[in-house]
Design a protein around this motif. Structure first.
Motif, PDB file in Angstrom:
ATOM      1  N   UNK A  63     -14.649  -4.526   7.777  1.00 59.33           N
ATOM      2  CA  UNK A  63     -14.522  -5.481   8.887  1.00 59.33           C
ATOM      3  C   UNK A  63     -13.536  -6.597   8.541  1.00 59.33           C
ATOM      4  N   UNK A  64     -12.841  -7.076   9.570  1.00 57.50           N
ATOM      5  CA  UNK A  64     -11.847  -8.141   9.380  1.00 57.50           C
ATOM      6  C   UNK A  64     -12.313  -9.409  10.099  1.00 57.50           C
ATOM      7  N   UNK A  65     -12.182 -10.542   9.411  1.00 59.52           N
ATOM      8  CA  UNK A  65     -12.277 -11.847  10.073  1.00 59.52           C
ATOM      9  C   UNK A  65     -10.861 -12.412  10.040  1.00 59.52           C
ATOM     10  N   UNK A  66     -10.327 -12.761  11.207  1.00 62.06           N
ATOM     11  CA  UNK A  66      -8.936 -13.209  11.282  1.00 62.06           C
ATOM     12  C   UNK A  66      -8.862 -14.706  11.560  1.00 62.06           C
ATOM     13  N   UNK A  67      -7.986 -15.362  10.805  1.00 57.04           N
ATOM     14  CA  UNK A  67      -7.745 -16.796  11.011  1.00 57.04           C
ATOM     15  C   UNK A  67      -6.239 -16.950  11.280  1.00 57.04           C
ATOM     16  N   UNK A  68      -5.849 -16.929  12.554  1.00 60.43           N
ATOM     17  CA  UNK A  68      -4.419 -16.934  12.871  1.00 60.43           C
ATOM     18  C   UNK A  68      -3.772 -18.302  12.659  1.00 60.43           C
ATOM     19  N   UNK A  69      -2.523 -18.258  12.188  1.00 60.55           N
ATOM     20  CA  UNK A  69      -1.763 -19.505  12.041  1.00 60.55           C
ATOM     21  C   UNK A  69      -0.464 -19.453  12.844  1.00 60.55           C
ATOM     22  N   UNK A  70      -0.334 -18.446  13.712  1.00 61.85           N
ATOM     23  CA  UNK A  70       0.765 -18.389  14.688  1.00 61.85           C
ATOM     24  C   UNK A  70       0.140 -17.950  16.017  1.00 61.85           C
ATOM     25  N   UNK A 107       0.821 -15.006  17.442  1.00 60.19           N
ATOM     26  CA  UNK A 107       1.161 -13.581  17.552  1.00 60.19           C
ATOM     27  C   UNK A 107       0.145 -12.797  18.370  1.00 60.19           C
ATOM     28  N   UNK A 108      -1.137 -13.128  18.255  1.00 59.59           N
ATOM     29  CA  UNK A 108      -2.145 -12.472  19.098  1.00 59.59           C
ATOM     30  C   UNK A 108      -2.671 -11.157  18.560  1.00 59.59           C
ATOM     31  N   UNK A 109      -2.160 -10.692  17.439  1.00 51.04           N
ATOM     32  CA  UNK A 109      -2.604  -9.405  16.891  1.00 51.04           C
ATOM     33  C   UNK A 109      -4.120  -9.393  16.659  1.00 51.04           C
ATOM     34  N   UNK A 110      -4.666 -10.577  16.361  1.00 48.97           N
ATOM     35  CA  UNK A 110      -6.096 -10.689  16.072  1.00 48.97           C
ATOM     36  C   UNK A 110      -6.984 -10.244  17.237  1.00 48.97           C
ATOM     37  N   UNK A 111      -6.445 -10.247  18.459  1.00 49.88           N
ATOM     38  CA  UNK A 111      -7.282  -9.902  19.620  1.00 49.88           C
ATOM     39  C   UNK A 111      -7.015  -8.490  20.125  1.00 49.88           C
ATOM     40  N   UNK A 161      -9.780  -3.717  15.118  1.00 48.02           N
ATOM     41  CA  UNK A 161     -10.008  -4.966  15.865  1.00 48.02           C
ATOM     42  C   UNK A 161     -10.825  -5.919  14.995  1.00 48.02           C
ATOM     43  N   UNK A 162     -10.302  -7.098  14.673  1.00 47.49           N
ATOM     44  CA  UNK A 162     -11.110  -8.032  13.884  1.00 47.49           C
ATOM     45  C   UNK A 162     -12.473  -8.283  14.544  1.00 47.49           C
ATOM     46  N   UNK A 163     -13.523  -8.320  13.709  1.00 54.05           N
ATOM     47  CA  UNK A 163     -14.865  -8.555  14.265  1.00 54.05           C
ATOM     48  C   UNK A 163     -14.984  -9.983  14.780  1.00 54.05           C
ATOM     49  N   UNK A 164     -14.273 -10.887  14.106  1.00 56.95           N
ATOM     50  CA  UNK A 164     -14.338 -12.284  14.528  1.00 56.95           C
ATOM     51  C   UNK A 164     -12.972 -12.925  14.326  1.00 56.95           C
ATOM     52  N   UNK A 165     -12.676 -13.880  15.214  1.00 57.03           N
ATOM     53  CA  UNK A 165     -11.444 -14.662  15.091  1.00 57.03           C
ATOM     54  C   UNK A 165     -11.834 -16.132  15.045  1.00 57.03           C
TER      55      UNK A 165
END
Ligand code: NAD
Length: 350
Positions: A109-116, A118-122, A143-147
């Motif tokens: 599972x991925x938890x994503x913390x975006x710093x741009x 880009x939107x890939x996290x969703x 798909x990240x489980x959480x952003x």
């Protein structure tokens, strides 16, 4: 109305100035005991500051844009070696993309913390590059489980990168309007996304270190990515995808440059999209509204400034035509060649 809309399962946390607590909460929810952090090398100090107190077993900082397969392979080996149970990506779309590439083969599972923006996290879309060819695919496991969105993390983003990345997000929203699976929910999300970006990006431009613009832009970027993930790639993304892979162009500014040209060709054929885009941009027409926003933002306008060689135009036409979806009625060999020439030179869209 007759349509099927699939909403992707994901937790989204907007946590201004509160990423540390939110990251801890989201990794704990997943039962994380061995976290592998995936982060761009230049953001490793940020990663250290955000992950104090977490059970981090490895920090992987070999992040390369467009995710070359050999880079993905090394990250997968690292995840196996450190016996990670959760991947935590911190950074732009390249860091998120690498975490997704690891998730694709490991199921982690991925938890994503975006710093741009880009939107890939969703999205459930992954991308990998082999040589000059970029491949993308859809897999629910990436798909990240959480952003966790914390606008304060974007304060360090240089303003020209904020603008390009925000326009990349705008391209998700616009291309979602005529994506192959676009449905009324996607259109509503995309319209609200454009509204958020239209309000947020000028505020970022005016005050790059202030949180308000970044927060509004993140909101728009998230909605844009959700709409795009559901609607699928329209012609804009197919064009940028081919150009990015062929010439190793910077992702966000390539999207920013190409978008007005695609909008000018598509808008006359998609009246509802045209109306919604114009309304969200508070302008009489979609193309006019976009042009005004670009002027306000001093947005990039030429592919030659992104590093595309002029002699590459002729060679790109065939692969783009082969990749185009069916919902691009005005994109013919001639119009596409003219589009690429104008976008390369920085001329206004026809
Ligand atoms: P990126 O992640 O490569 O970041 C661009 C640059 O900004 C890098 O040098 C990075 O170090 C720097 N940076 C990032 N955040 C920063 C911050 N807060 N402060 C200062 N510098 C910062 O580029 P990107 O545009 O975010 O992402 C592009 C990649 O994402 C492409 O590979 C693209 O294909 C992928 N993408 C994938 C999807 C998808 O759905 N799969 C969607 C959008 C983008």
């Amino acid at each position: 109305m007759r349509f099927t809309h699939e909403t992707l399962p994901q937790r989204v946390v907007f946590a201004p100035d509160d990423a540390v607590r939110a990251i801890r909460a989201e990794t704990e929810r997943l039962g994380a005991e061995r976290v592998m952090v995936v982060v761009t090398a230049s953001s490793s100090a940020l990663a250290a500051a955000l992950t104090g107190g977490l059970p981090v077993v490895h920090v992987h900082d070999e992040v390369v844009r467009h995710v070359p397969v050999e880079v993905a392979e090394r990250a997968r080996e690292a995840a196996a070696k450190c016996r990670a149970d959760v991947l935590l990506s911190i950074g732009g779309g390249s860091a998120t993309g690498l975490a997704k590439a690891v998730a694709l083969t490991t199921g982690l599972p991925v938890v994503a913390v975006p710093t741009t923006y880009a939107g890939s996290e969703a999205t459930n879309v992954w991308g990998l590059t082999r040589g000059a060819a970029k491949t993308t695919g859809v897999d629910p496991g990436v798909l990240p489980r959480a952003v966790v969105y914390d606008a304060s993390l974007l304060r360090t983003l240089p303003v020209e990168l904020s603008v390009a990345s925000g326009l990349n997000a705008l391209a998700h929203a616009v291309d979602a309007m005529w994506g192959p699976y676009a449905d009324p929910i996607d259109l509503a999300l995309a319209e609200e996304a454009i509204r958020g970006l239209r309000r947020g990006l000028p505020a970022v431009k005016a005050d790059p270190a202030g949180p308000a613009g970044h927060e509004r832009t993140l909101y728009g970027a998230y909605l844009a990515a959700v709409a795009f993930a559901s609607a699928g790639s329209g012609p804009h993304h197919k064009i940028c995808h081919v150009l990015g892979g062929m010439f190793d162009l910077p992702h966000a500014s390539t999207h920013a440059v190409v978008l007005p040209h695609v909008l000018a060709l598509q808008a006359p054929h998609f009246p509802e999209a045209e109306r919604r885009i114009a309304s969200a941009l508070t302008a009489p027409t979609a193309t006019g509204g976009l042009a005004a926003l670009y002027t306000r933002l001093d947005a990039p306008t030429a592919l030659r400034d992104c590093g595309m060689p002029e002699e590459g135009i002729a060679g790109a036409v065939g692969p783009v035509l082969a990749a185009l979806p069916t919902n691009a009625p005005a994109l013919t060999r001639d119009s596409l060649t003219a589009l690429l020439r104008a976008a390369w030179a920085g001329e206004p869209p026809r």
